[in-house]
Every structure is written in C-alpha cells, then in structure tokens.
Motif scaffolding. Structure first.
Motif, PDB file in Angstrom:
ATOM      1  N   UNK A  17      46.450  30.527  16.555  1.00 48.05           N
ATOM      2  CA  UNK A  17      47.043  29.694  15.510  1.00 48.05           C
ATOM      3  C   UNK A  17      47.657  28.418  16.072  1.00 48.05           C
ATOM      4  N   UNK A  18      48.075  28.444  17.331  1.00 48.31           N
ATOM      5  CA  UNK A  18      48.784  27.292  17.901  1.00 48.31           C
ATOM      6  C   UNK A  18      47.846  26.156  18.278  1.00 48.31           C
ATOM      7  N   UNK A  19      46.598  26.452  18.594  1.00 52.34           N
ATOM      8  CA  UNK A  19      45.672  25.415  19.056  1.00 52.34           C
ATOM      9  C   UNK A  19      45.323  24.469  17.913  1.00 52.34           C
ATOM     10  N   UNK A  20      45.449  23.178  18.180  1.00 50.60           N
ATOM     11  CA  UNK A  20      45.121  22.128  17.213  1.00 50.60           C
ATOM     12  C   UNK A  20      43.679  21.685  17.462  1.00 50.60           C
ATOM     13  N   UNK A  21      42.785  21.915  16.493  1.00 47.58           N
ATOM     14  CA  UNK A  21      41.373  21.583  16.684  1.00 47.58           C
ATOM     15  C   UNK A  21      41.165  20.080  16.848  1.00 47.58           C
ATOM     16  N   UNK A  22      42.044  19.271  16.266  1.00 46.08           N
ATOM     17  CA  UNK A  22      41.918  17.818  16.427  1.00 46.08           C
ATOM     18  C   UNK A  22      42.158  17.400  17.872  1.00 46.08           C
ATOM     19  N   UNK A  37      52.624  32.261  17.585  1.00 44.62           N
ATOM     20  CA  UNK A  37      52.471  31.307  18.672  1.00 44.62           C
ATOM     21  C   UNK A  37      52.283  31.983  20.021  1.00 44.62           C
ATOM     22  N   UNK A  38      52.552  33.249  20.108  1.00 43.05           N
ATOM     23  CA  UNK A  38      52.507  33.961  21.375  1.00 43.05           C
ATOM     24  C   UNK A  38      51.055  34.172  21.802  1.00 43.05           C
ATOM     25  N   UNK A  39      50.678  33.510  22.892  1.00 43.07           N
ATOM     26  CA  UNK A  39      49.302  33.610  23.369  1.00 43.07           C
ATOM     27  C   UNK A  39      48.940  35.031  23.774  1.00 43.07           C
ATOM     28  N   UNK A  40      49.924  35.803  24.231  1.00 45.56           N
ATOM     29  CA  UNK A  40      49.653  37.162  24.673  1.00 45.56           C
ATOM     30  C   UNK A  40      49.276  38.071  23.509  1.00 45.56           C
ATOM     31  N   UNK A  41      49.760  37.756  22.309  1.00 43.97           N
ATOM     32  CA  UNK A  41      49.471  38.596  21.144  1.00 43.97           C
ATOM     33  C   UNK A  41      48.178  38.181  20.451  1.00 43.97           C
ATOM     34  N   UNK A  42      47.966  36.857  20.309  1.00 37.20           N
ATOM     35  CA  UNK A  42      46.763  36.367  19.624  1.00 37.20           C
ATOM     36  C   UNK A  42      46.086  35.282  20.463  1.00 37.20           C
ATOM     37  N   UNK A  43      45.550  35.648  21.614  1.00 38.80           N
ATOM     38  CA  UNK A  43      44.924  34.636  22.469  1.00 38.80           C
ATOM     39  C   UNK A  43      43.557  34.205  21.930  1.00 38.80           C
ATOM     40  N   UNK A  44      43.115  33.012  22.348  1.00 40.58           N
ATOM     41  CA  UNK A  44      41.743  32.589  22.078  1.00 40.58           C
ATOM     42  C   UNK A  44      40.873  33.273  23.130  1.00 40.58           C
ATOM     43  N   UNK A  45      40.166  34.279  22.723  1.00 41.18           N
ATOM     44  CA  UNK A  45      39.399  35.077  23.680  1.00 41.18           C
ATOM     45  C   UNK A  45      38.037  34.475  23.972  1.00 41.18           C
ATOM     46  N   UNK A  46      37.429  33.847  22.981  1.00 38.39           N
ATOM     47  CA  UNK A  46      36.063  33.339  23.152  1.00 38.39           C
ATOM     48  C   UNK A  46      35.973  31.868  22.793  1.00 38.39           C
ATOM     49  N   UNK A  47      35.339  31.091  23.668  1.00 39.04           N
ATOM     50  CA  UNK A  47      34.964  29.711  23.341  1.00 39.04           C
ATOM     51  C   UNK A  47      33.444  29.671  23.341  1.00 39.04           C
TER      52      UNK A  47
END
Length: 259
Positions: free
Chosen positions: A82-87, A45-55
């Motif tokens: 992993x935390x972002x809900x695509x819905x 859940x930690x954005x700093x470890x696994x951020x969404x880098x590209x949209x």
C-alpha cells in the motif's frame, strides 16, 4: 400540579447528567477510532506484513537490466504494497536509458506489474549516445554494433537521422550502404559509404546530388580504380578523387564549402 412540576425538574436534572456522560462517551469512541486508524495505517505501511513480493515485467525486453532495475526499485521504494506510489515507480522506470515508455500497476495482494516499451536504436550519435527511430538521443550502451554513425551539432539529431534515412533508401538500389554521416555546423552533408567512398554533398539539394552519384557510379566502376572521394558540390558534374591520387586540395574544399 406539584407532581408534574417535580417530574419536569427530575427530567431536567437527568438531562444535565446525561449530557456530560454522552459527550464523554463520544470523545472516548472518537479516540478509539483515531487510535484504530493509526494502528491500521501503521499495519498497512509495514513492509514486513504486506511486502511487495513479486515484480512482474512484460513487453519485449532485450536491453534493459531487469535485475538491476528491480534492485533499484526495492532500494528507493521500500515499503508495503500500500505504501508504494506507482507514480514514483513510473518516473524511476522511465528514467532508465533503454526505457522509452512504461506503465505501472498494482495487483492485490502483493504484486507490482511493469510493462516496458524499449528504445529502438537506429544509429550512433556523436560517439557517445544513441538515436532512437524518432531521432531522440539516449544514453544507451552497445558493443560491436553495426549501426551507422551519425555526427552533428546539438539539436540536429532529427535532421541528421531523417537525412540518413532518405539517403539509405536512395542508395539501396545501387547496393551501397552508409557507414558514417557527418552534418557540419553549417549543415553540409558528408557521407562515408561502407565501400570506403566519401561523398561530399554540401548543403543544397543533397538528395539530387546523391542521385547524381548513383547515376554515374556504374561508369566510375569501369575505371577499375579505387575511389577515394566524390565531390558533388557543383551545380553540374562532379569531381572524383582516386585512391592512388593526391587528396583534394584545401583551396578547392574552401571554394565548395558554401554549396
């Protein structure tokens, strides 16, 4: 005999000792698994470890503010990949005025892919909205648009657009184009052409009445006078108001309102 009995007693005592030990080990292992699971969840859940880098956007995008949308997504859906809900992201994207539909998917390890189908504006609606090609209104903004302007009561969007499309196709052969169309509360049609001519078509058989205008228009042009309006709200014939003549009287308008 006594030896066998002693052995059985020793085994029973060993079982009594091993049972608590085994239970303790089980509890410890279970605790370690739960603790590891919590740490793993927090890490994911930690954005700093696994951020969404590209949209990444796809589709034919002309009107959508992509930078503004990306900023909105990152503000409202901060978190790791992993935390972002695509819905939830899907709902946010489709809530944007110029988005007709969208599809969202994740791609490992850090990308969010957004495919957008934009609204296609077909007309202005009541000065403050737009209509898409399906007759659905949306709150889009256009500057210096050459789109026709349609007016009508709430709920008549599809009726007004369908009427406009039929009239536009019919007028094409005469070289006339619609600038503004008004559908009244009583569903009477009034059309203003780009040439400045206003057509009063009434409620009944407006396509036949428009065809009557097209048929007689070459004769009207021979008069070499500017036409103000053509009133076609008659069973047969029409009334012409010339630009240098007095406008149609209110009494005549009232008499033809129900036609």
């Amino acid at each position: 005999m006594s030896t066998e009995l002693s052995t059985q007693v020793d085994m029973m005592e060993a079982d009594k000792v091993s049972l608590p030990v085994g239970l303790s080990v089980f509890v410890v292992v279970l605790g370690l698994l739960v603790w590891g699971g919590v740490l793993s969840y927090q890490w994911l859940q930690d954005e700093q470890r696994l951020p969404v880098q590209n949209i990444v956007y796809s589709g034919q995008i002309n009107m959508l503010d992509v930078e503004g949308l990306e900023s909105l997504i990152r503000q409202q859906h901060a978190g790791s990949f992993f935390a972002i809900d695509v819905n939830d992201v899907h709902k946010l994207v489709e809530a944007q005025p110029w988005v007709y539909s969208a599809s969202i998917r994740k791609r490992w390890p850090s990308s969010l892919y957004i495919h957008v189908v934009e609204q296609q504006a077909a007309a202005r609606w009541n000065d403050d909205l737009l209509l898409n090609k399906y007759g659905e209104s949306f709150d889009g903004k256009l500057a210096n648009s050459a789109l026709p302007v349609l007016f009508g009561p709430g709920g008549s969007e599809k009726t007004a657009l369908t009427g406009y499309q039929h009239m536009r196709a019919l007028l094409r052969s005469s070289g006339q184009k619609i600038q503004q169309l008004v559908l009244s509360e009583r569903f009477a049609w009034t059309v203003q052409l780009q040439s400045g001519i206003t057509l009063n078509l009434g409620r009944q058989e407006y396509i036949k009445r428009l065809q009557r205008f097209i048929d007689v228009y070459p004769l009207l042009k021979e008069e070499k006078k500017a036409i103000n309006y053509v009133d076609l709200r008659y069973d047969t014939g029409l009334a012409v108001g010339w630009a240098d003549a007095f406008p149609i009287s209110q009494a005549e308008t009232d008499n033809n309102t129900n036609n």
